[in-house]
Write a protein that holds these residues in place. Structure first.
Motif: not given
Length: 98
Positions: A13-17, A22-24
């Motif tokens: 979950i942390g890596l996904g966030l 970063g993408h945003t």
């Protein structure tokens, strides 16, 4: 077992966030760059071109000064380089004096 399972879930979950944030940030940076440029008056365009021309002339003058400062290598410089290279070759290919 449950501890490792929860650690894996929280890590994913942390890596996904982090990936999403970063993408945003990358998308926001590209959107800001691709925004329509403001209309610039002719006077501002002329001033920008004049500034760029001054920088070009200054860089050209700096290049001339740097080339004038450089000193051509002397004969002793070449002699020392030749001696070093000869010693290097002698260390690689020793001579048999027998």
């Amino acid at each position: 077992m449950n501890v490792h399972f929860f650690q894996a879930i929280f890590l994913s979950i942390g890596l996904g966030l982090m990936a999403q944030s970063g993408h945003t940030a990358a998308i926001k940076a590209t959107l800001n760059k691709s925004a329509a440029p403001e209309k610039v008056s002719l006077i501002e365009k002329a001033l920008n071109q004049q500034k760029q021309g001054d920088n070009y002339l200054q860089a050209d003058n700096n290049l001339k000064v740097l080339t004038a400062i450089k000193v051509a290598p002397t004969q002793s410089f070449f002699a020392t380089q030749n001696e070093r290279f000869s010693r290097f070759l002698q260390s690689i290919f020793p001579q048999n004096n027998s």
